[in-house]
Design an enzyme around this catalytic site. Structure first.
Site, PDB file in Angstrom:
ATOM      1  N   GLY A   1       0.788  -1.247   0.000  1.00 56.48           N
ATOM      2  CA  GLY A   1       0.000   0.000   0.000  1.00 56.48           C
ATOM      3  C   GLY A   1       0.811   1.284   0.000  1.00 56.48           C
TER       4      GLY A   1
ATOM      5  N   CYS B   1      -4.699  -8.648  -5.795  1.00 51.06           N
ATOM      6  CA  CYS B   1      -4.264  -7.550  -4.942  1.00 51.06           C
ATOM      7  C   CYS B   1      -4.679  -6.250  -5.641  1.00 51.06           C
ATOM      8  CB  CYS B   1      -2.745  -7.611  -4.785  1.00 51.06           C
ATOM      9  SG  CYS B   1      -2.027  -6.217  -3.892  1.00 51.06           S
TER      10      CYS B   1
ATOM     11  N   CYS C   1      -9.574  -3.941  -0.847  1.00 53.57           N
ATOM     12  CA  CYS C   1      -8.286  -4.599  -0.617  1.00 53.57           C
ATOM     13  C   CYS C   1      -8.605  -6.046  -0.302  1.00 53.57           C
ATOM     14  CB  CYS C   1      -7.566  -3.936   0.562  1.00 53.57           C
ATOM     15  SG  CYS C   1      -6.162  -4.868   1.186  1.00 53.57           S
TER      16      CYS C   1
HETATM   17  N1  DGL Z   1      -4.169  -7.358  -0.599  1.00 56.56           N
HETATM   18  C1  DGL Z   1      -3.565  -6.124  -1.025  1.00 56.56           C
HETATM   19  C2  DGL Z   1      -4.596  -5.251  -1.744  1.00 56.56           C
HETATM   20  O1  DGL Z   1      -5.557  -5.749  -2.213  1.00 56.56           O
HETATM   21  C3  DGL Z   1      -2.896  -5.496   0.127  1.00 56.56           C
HETATM   22  C4  DGL Z   1      -2.023  -4.363  -0.251  1.00 56.56           C
HETATM   23  C5  DGL Z   1      -0.873  -4.130   0.688  1.00 56.56           C
HETATM   24  O2  DGL Z   1      -0.028  -5.008   0.794  1.00 56.56           O
HETATM   25  O3  DGL Z   1      -0.831  -3.042   1.266  1.00 56.56           O
HETATM   26  O4  DGL Z   1      -4.474  -4.088  -1.908  1.00 56.56           O
END
Ligand code: DGL
Length: 247
Positions: A39, A69, A179
């Protein structure tokens, strides 16, 4: 084999839906745990990680990659599609269904900073959310909590309250999980938001789309049970726990 990739364990929430849609497929799940969270990272850094992971998938015989993601999709999917010949399925913030079904005209979106900055999010907003008010909230700390295996500690619930309650107070009747880690917090979010708020998880729609795209290559295996591989660039304790309970 279908490659499924996330910065961490969040993509398992998408893998679950892929398996529901196409149980007979072989899945190779890769968590970039050593580099999680994505992020706050600059897009260029995420692009380089996505290329490395894709090249590894290709060496292993992957036919299609699901970028499970939102943040990696926002930063890297255009680059991946331009660079490699296999199909890439990305995550799309589910603003369209939320805006379409909202009675209050207020929709909350919970996502990472990287997702909110992406062109995909901004164009989705412009196309589908012109008639609703959208409240954006960066879920700082939530990815890290899920990576620790924390889904309902008092500290986490307090953090979630600070994100969800203002959305509900502003009239949001839909909250979009932008997310792939957040579906693991769905029960807690639902408890805080109350029964009048619909939680929108785009994963089932993404899985249906993946099946359609795969069908352009060959017949998807919609029956039986294929193999599942789980790999991580970091500590895989929580990945194994979640994979065994979820999948
Ligand atoms: N699962 C990731 C997403 O959908 C997480 C992102 C991250 O690692 O901050 O954005």
């Amino acid at each position: 084999m279908i490659g499924v990739y996330d910065s961490g364990v969040g993509g398992l929430s998408v893998l679950k839906e892929l398996i529901r849609e196409m149980p007979g497929e072989d899945y190779d799940y890769f968590s970039d745990g050593a580099n999680c969270p994505y992020g706050p990272k600059p897009p260029q850094e995420i692009i380089l990680r996505a290329r490395t992971v894709t090249e590894d998938f290709l060496r292993r015989g992957t036919e299609m990659v699901v970028v499970a993601c939102n943040t990696a999709t926002a930063a890297a999917i255009a680059d991946l599609r331009a660079r490699y010949l296999i199909p890439f399925i990305g995550m799309e913030p589910a603003i369209k269904p939320a805006a379409l079904h909202s009675a209050s005209g207020v929709v909350g979106v919970l996502a990472t900073a990287g997702t909110f900055k992406g062109r995909l999010y901004l164009s989705t907003l412009a196309r589908f959310a012109s008639d609703v008010k959208v409240i954006e909230q960066v879920g700082t700390g939530l990815v890290e909590a899920v990576e620790r295996g924390d889904f309902d500690s008092p500290q986490l619930i307090a953090l979630l309250r600070s994100y969800i309650e203002p959305m509900v107070a502003a009239g949001a009747d839909h909250i979009v999980l932008g997310c792939t880690h957040y579906p693991f917090l769905e029960d807690a979010i639902r408890r805080i938001a109350g029964a009048g708020v619909t939680i929108v998880n785009p994963a089932p729609a993404v899985a249906r789309h993946a099946r359609k795209v795969l069908a352009t290559l060959r017949a998807p295996r919609t029956e039986g049970c294929g193999s599942r591989i789980f790999r991580s660039s970091g500590d895989d304790t929580v990945l194994r726990q979640l994979a065994s309970t979820l999948i």
